[in-house]
Scaffold this motif. Sequence first.
Motif, PDB file in Angstrom:
ATOM      1  N   UNK A   4      -0.291  25.791  18.921  1.00  0.00           N
ATOM      2  CA  UNK A   4      -0.588  25.567  17.486  1.00  0.00           C
ATOM      3  C   UNK A   4      -2.006  24.987  17.577  1.00  0.00           C
ATOM      4  N   UNK A   5      -2.417  24.622  16.360  1.00  0.00           N
ATOM      5  CA  UNK A   5      -3.922  23.934  16.203  1.00  0.00           C
ATOM      6  C   UNK A   5      -3.582  22.532  15.815  1.00  0.00           C
ATOM      7  N   UNK A   6      -4.470  21.334  16.442  1.00  0.00           N
ATOM      8  CA  UNK A   6      -4.311  20.192  16.070  1.00  0.00           C
ATOM      9  C   UNK A   6      -5.761  19.537  15.672  1.00  0.00           C
ATOM     10  N   UNK A   7      -5.829  18.703  15.011  1.00  0.00           N
ATOM     11  CA  UNK A   7      -7.115  17.934  14.923  1.00  0.00           C
ATOM     12  C   UNK A   7      -7.012  16.483  15.132  1.00  0.00           C
ATOM     13  N   UNK A   8      -8.120  16.234  15.844  1.00  0.00           N
ATOM     14  CA  UNK A   8      -8.076  14.807  16.049  1.00  0.00           C
ATOM     15  C   UNK A   8      -9.455  14.059  15.380  1.00  0.00           C
ATOM     16  N   UNK A   9      -9.027  12.867  14.832  1.00  0.00           N
ATOM     17  CA  UNK A   9      -9.990  12.370  13.898  1.00  0.00           C
ATOM     18  C   UNK A   9     -10.764  11.362  14.712  1.00  0.00           C
ATOM     19  N   UNK A  10     -12.042  10.976  14.075  1.00  0.00           N
ATOM     20  CA  UNK A  10     -13.128  10.150  14.560  1.00  0.00           C
ATOM     21  C   UNK A  10     -14.253   9.979  13.559  1.00  0.00           C
ATOM     22  N   UNK A  11     -14.344   8.607  13.214  1.00  0.00           N
ATOM     23  CA  UNK A  11     -15.446   7.855  12.466  1.00  0.00           C
ATOM     24  C   UNK A  11     -16.105   7.105  13.203  1.00  0.00           C
ATOM     25  N   UNK A  12     -17.386   6.839  12.673  1.00  0.00           N
ATOM     26  CA  UNK A  12     -18.411   5.902  13.356  1.00  0.00           C
ATOM     27  C   UNK A  12     -19.408   5.380  12.499  1.00  0.00           C
ATOM     28  N   UNK A  21     -15.873  21.246  16.420  1.00  0.00           N
ATOM     29  CA  UNK A  21     -15.748  19.962  15.594  1.00  0.00           C
ATOM     30  C   UNK A  21     -16.126  20.114  14.242  1.00  0.00           C
ATOM     31  N   UNK A  22     -15.820  19.277  13.425  1.00  0.00           N
ATOM     32  CA  UNK A  22     -16.173  19.281  11.901  1.00  0.00           C
ATOM     33  C   UNK A  22     -17.093  17.967  11.922  1.00  0.00           C
ATOM     34  N   UNK A  23     -18.396  18.292  11.826  1.00  0.00           N
ATOM     35  CA  UNK A  23     -19.281  17.054  11.967  1.00  0.00           C
ATOM     36  C   UNK A  23     -19.916  16.851  10.359  1.00  0.00           C
ATOM     37  N   UNK A  24     -19.377  15.689   9.934  1.00  0.00           N
ATOM     38  CA  UNK A  24     -19.936  15.485   8.569  1.00  0.00           C
ATOM     39  C   UNK A  24     -20.831  14.053   8.672  1.00  0.00           C
ATOM     40  N   UNK A  25     -22.058  14.405   8.696  1.00  0.00           N
ATOM     41  CA  UNK A  25     -23.100  13.269   9.063  1.00  0.00           C
ATOM     42  C   UNK A  25     -23.000  12.245   7.703  1.00  0.00           C
ATOM     43  N   UNK A  26     -22.949  12.936   6.632  1.00  0.00           N
ATOM     44  CA  UNK A  26     -22.986  11.863   5.473  1.00  0.00           C
ATOM     45  C   UNK A  26     -21.553  10.929   5.359  1.00  0.00           C
ATOM     46  N   UNK A  63     -23.273   3.939  11.942  1.00  0.00           N
ATOM     47  CA  UNK A  63     -24.352   3.645  12.553  1.00  0.00           C
ATOM     48  C   UNK A  63     -25.563   3.751  11.525  1.00  0.00           C
ATOM     49  N   UNK A  64     -26.627   3.013  11.797  1.00  0.00           N
ATOM     50  CA  UNK A  64     -27.819   3.004  10.977  1.00  0.00           C
ATOM     51  C   UNK A  64     -28.928   4.051  11.496  1.00  0.00           C
ATOM     52  N   UNK A  65     -28.571   4.719  12.650  1.00  0.00           N
ATOM     53  CA  UNK A  65     -29.573   5.595  13.099  1.00  0.00           C
ATOM     54  C   UNK A  65     -29.371   6.829  12.295  1.00  0.00           C
ATOM     55  N   UNK A  66     -30.673   7.672  12.343  1.00  0.00           N
ATOM     56  CA  UNK A  66     -30.556   9.100  11.658  1.00  0.00           C
ATOM     57  C   UNK A  66     -30.327  10.194  13.044  1.00  0.00           C
ATOM     58  N   UNK A  67     -30.717   9.768  14.129  1.00  0.00           N
ATOM     59  CA  UNK A  67     -30.494  10.661  15.098  1.00  0.00           C
ATOM     60  C   UNK A  67     -29.691  10.266  16.294  1.00  0.00           C
ATOM     61  N   UNK A  68     -28.849  10.805  16.814  1.00  0.00           N
ATOM     62  CA  UNK A  68     -27.743  10.329  17.798  1.00  0.00           C
ATOM     63  C   UNK A  68     -26.970  11.496  18.504  1.00  0.00           C
ATOM     64  N   UNK A  69     -26.132  11.301  19.380  1.00  0.00           N
ATOM     65  CA  UNK A  69     -25.196  12.138  20.083  1.00  0.00           C
ATOM     66  C   UNK A  69     -24.006  11.931  19.637  1.00  0.00           C
TER      67      UNK A  69
END
Lengths: 116, 118
Positions: free
Chosen positions: A17-25, A66-71, A27-33
């Motif tokens: 099956x499929x699973x999604x793990x969440x992460x929020x962060x 990944x599902x990257x939602x920058x805003x 930062x005030x920086x505009x560029x990062x990894x």
Amino acid sequence: AQTVTQSQPEMSVQEAETVTLSCTYDTSESDYYLFWYKQPPSRQMILVIRQEAYKQQNATENRFSVNFQKAAKSFSLKISDSQLGDAAMYFCAYRSTTSGTYKYIFGTGTRLKVLA
Amino acid sequence: GAVVSQHPSWVICKSGTSVKIECRSLDFQATTMFWYRQFPKQSLMLMATSNEGSKATYEQGVEKDKFLINHASLTLSTLTVTSAHPEDSSFYICSARVLTGAIGYGYTFGSGTRLTVV
């Protein structure tokens, strides 16, 4: 200061099956990894996937995406076709691109259990 | 490539003694290494950043006189826990910064050291 939050201490998924793990962060920086690391019982840290913030396209590595939602400052990990070997602790991590700043900031981790 | 060897993988020492943990880059030069501490079921907490040939930079709250870090060569960094006490028992992990390609950097981790102080 940057922070990384993983709100799911533990998740379970049925094999295949499929699973999604969440992460929020935060930062005030505009560029990062951003990274997802896997830590199996051996405790060896293994890089799963990496995302550069300036790239709009979501990173993928075989069954991992990944599902990257920058805003929204959200960076979730989707594991498709889960396998027993995927069982591990998963850590979300942030790293600045500012010159001279090389350290990781890790989230608290999510323990993933894969059920046969 | 880019392998970091950490030794020992586990160690038991008596309270009051010192123990040294080594982290070696096997096939690359590591100008920057990091030392983390991980408590059971918790995240990795950065203790210090070491740069070859200079003093380590410790994170706030980490006792530099207790956790001595030496990075005397481009392939070896050591962490010495001095006058160890039971509360120092933990899992310690090193990481090295690796040059990948012309401008990129990656990070590779050692396999960790479990320290038990009795």
